[in-house]
Scaffold this motif. Structure first.
Motif, mmCIF file in Angstrom:
data_model
loop_
_atom_site.group_PDB
_atom_site.id
_atom_site.type_symbol
_atom_site.label_atom_id
_atom_site.label_comp_id
_atom_site.label_asym_id
_atom_site.label_seq_id
_atom_site.Cartn_x
_atom_site.Cartn_y
_atom_site.Cartn_z
ATOM 1 N N LYS A 76 0.845 -1.191 0.000
ATOM 2 C CA LYS A 76 0.000 0.000 0.000
ATOM 3 C C LYS A 76 0.880 1.239 0.000
ATOM 4 C CE LYS A 76 -3.576 -2.593 0.134
ATOM 5 N NZ LYS A 76 -3.982 -3.032 -1.206
ATOM 6 N N TYR A 77 0.614 2.118 -0.913
ATOM 7 C CA TYR A 77 1.408 3.339 -1.038
ATOM 8 C C TYR A 77 0.655 4.557 -0.506
ATOM 9 C CZ TYR A 77 4.498 0.740 -4.177
ATOM 10 O OH TYR A 77 5.362 -0.164 -4.717
ATOM 11 N N LYS A 78 1.440 5.560 -0.131
ATOM 12 C CA LYS A 78 0.885 6.856 0.266
ATOM 13 C C LYS A 78 1.257 7.857 -0.836
ATOM 14 C CE LYS A 78 -0.913 10.067 2.647
ATOM 15 N NZ LYS A 78 -0.635 10.617 3.958
ATOM 16 N N ILE A 79 0.226 8.477 -1.414
ATOM 17 C CA ILE A 79 0.467 9.420 -2.515
ATOM 18 C C ILE A 79 -0.153 10.769 -2.164
ATOM 19 C CG2 ILE A 79 0.102 9.885 -4.986
ATOM 20 C CD1 ILE A 79 -0.405 6.361 -3.978
ATOM 21 N N VAL A 80 0.597 11.835 -2.360
ATOM 22 C CA VAL A 80 0.083 13.194 -2.178
ATOM 23 C C VAL A 80 -0.022 13.834 -3.563
ATOM 24 C CG1 VAL A 80 0.558 15.500 -1.250
ATOM 25 C CG2 VAL A 80 1.035 13.471 0.146
ATOM 26 N N VAL A 81 -1.201 14.385 -3.873
ATOM 27 C CA VAL A 81 -1.374 15.101 -5.135
ATOM 28 C C VAL A 81 -1.595 16.568 -4.786
ATOM 29 C CG1 VAL A 81 -2.603 15.207 -7.338
ATOM 30 C CG2 VAL A 81 -2.472 13.029 -6.095
ATOM 31 N N THR A 82 -0.658 17.429 -5.164
ATOM 32 C CA THR A 82 -0.762 18.833 -4.775
ATOM 33 C C THR A 82 -1.422 19.649 -5.884
ATOM 34 O OG1 THR A 82 1.287 19.797 -5.661
ATOM 35 C CG2 THR A 82 1.479 18.514 -3.617
ATOM 36 N N GLY A 83 -2.108 20.713 -5.462
ATOM 37 C CA GLY A 83 -2.754 21.589 -6.435
ATOM 38 C C GLY A 83 -2.746 23.029 -5.951
ATOM 39 N N GLY A 84 -2.656 23.970 -6.889
ATOM 40 C CA GLY A 84 -2.688 25.387 -6.531
ATOM 41 C C GLY A 84 -4.002 25.768 -5.877
ATOM 42 N N ASP A 137 5.081 8.114 -0.517
ATOM 43 C CA ASP A 137 5.936 7.344 -1.432
ATOM 44 C C ASP A 137 6.070 8.087 -2.759
ATOM 45 O OD1 ASP A 137 6.309 4.750 0.074
ATOM 46 O OD2 ASP A 137 4.125 4.906 0.068
ATOM 47 N N ALA A 138 5.051 8.907 -3.057
ATOM 48 C CA ALA A 138 5.074 9.677 -4.305
ATOM 49 C C ALA A 138 4.295 10.968 -4.120
ATOM 50 C CB ALA A 138 4.458 8.871 -5.438
ATOM 51 N N VAL A 139 4.734 12.013 -4.821
ATOM 52 C CA VAL A 139 4.000 13.278 -4.869
ATOM 53 C C VAL A 139 3.790 13.618 -6.338
ATOM 54 C CG1 VAL A 139 3.986 15.739 -4.275
ATOM 55 C CG2 VAL A 139 4.967 14.081 -2.673
ATOM 56 N N ILE A 140 2.577 14.028 -6.658
ATOM 57 C CA ILE A 140 2.259 14.457 -8.024
ATOM 58 C C ILE A 140 1.891 15.933 -7.942
ATOM 59 C CG2 ILE A 140 0.885 14.016 -10.087
ATOM 60 C CD1 ILE A 140 0.151 11.260 -8.919
#
Ligand code: ZN
Length: 239
Positions: free
Chosen positions: A27-35, A120-123
């Protein structure tokens, strides 16, 4: 190999298979950032839906609450609804819409948020963009990635091409979003105050174009930052 050797080899083979399965099921932890609220949903809503349905934990980190012509209360409620649809969690970096600050204090406070999420990842946004808040969060994210010694994979998305993202080059990763396109559309339309009748068809045209490139109906495209660790791959995580 005789029969005795073959039998001896079986436990090893089984162990190897178990390890492979464990890796596949990680299981991964992913953060997706946005303005702003809505940016991650439009750019990567299909990918987010696929990640959460695969059991991964996704946080949408917005630079600000989007308050402008529409109140913060309405924007936050819309983002909450969009996140519910995508089974993601909203989080705010507490800057002000249209007044993004990129300085040492804000690099540090942003890094603390990322560090606490331990992704684990940031988009994030592709950094060449017409909106200064989009450029700001791309910059803040890149600095966190650098200061944290590249400990997470860093990807860039495209959003409202031509209006916002410009000069997005050849993608490195495509995610087929055909099966979750309706869910993505609902998440985008949850931001009802932000003229989805204009922005959704624009983003959907991009998804159709990326679909042509990926030999499917609809896709989202991403660029992997060189130097990212090989411990996370968007294609593997969404499959
Ligand atoms: Zn935006």
């Amino acid at each position: 190999m005789n029969r005795r050797d073959l039998l001896k080899a079986i436990p090893l083979t089984a162990a190897a298979a178990t390890t492979t399965l464990a890796q596949e099921k990680r299981k991964y932890k992913i953060v997706v950032t946005g303005g702003h609220p809505g940016d991650p949903e439009y750019a990567a809503g299909g990918t987010i839906a696929r990640l959460t349905s695969a059991g991964h934990d996704v946080t949408l980190l917005y630079l600000n609450d989007g308050a402008w012509e529409t109140s913060a209360d309405i924007r936050i409620a819309e983002a909450k609804r969009a996140c519910e649809i995508l089974k993601a969690r909203p989080l705010y970096a507490n800057q002000k819409n249209g007044h993004a600050i990129v300085d040492n204090d804000h690099y540090q406070s942003f890094q603390k948020i990322i560090e606490a999420e331990a992704p684990d990842a940031v988009i994030t946004h592709w950094p060449i963009d017409n909106h200064p808040d989009h450029r700001a969060i791309a910059n803040l994210t890149f600095e966190s990635w650098k200061q944290l010694k590249h400990r997470f994979a860093l990807y860039y998305f495209e959003v409202s091409d031509g209006e916002d993202t410009v000069q997005f080059p050849a993608p490195t990763h495509y995610v087929d979003i055909t099966a979750v396109a309706d869910m993505k559309k609902s998440a985008c339309y949850a931001h009802a105050s932000q003229t989805p009748d204009f922005y959704y068809p624009l983003q959907d045209t991009v998804a159709t174009f990326r679909g042509f490139q990926a030999a499917t109906k609809k896709a989202e495209a991403f660029i992997l930052q060189l130097g990212s660790p090989n411990t996370f791959d968007l294609t593997v995580a969404t499959s």
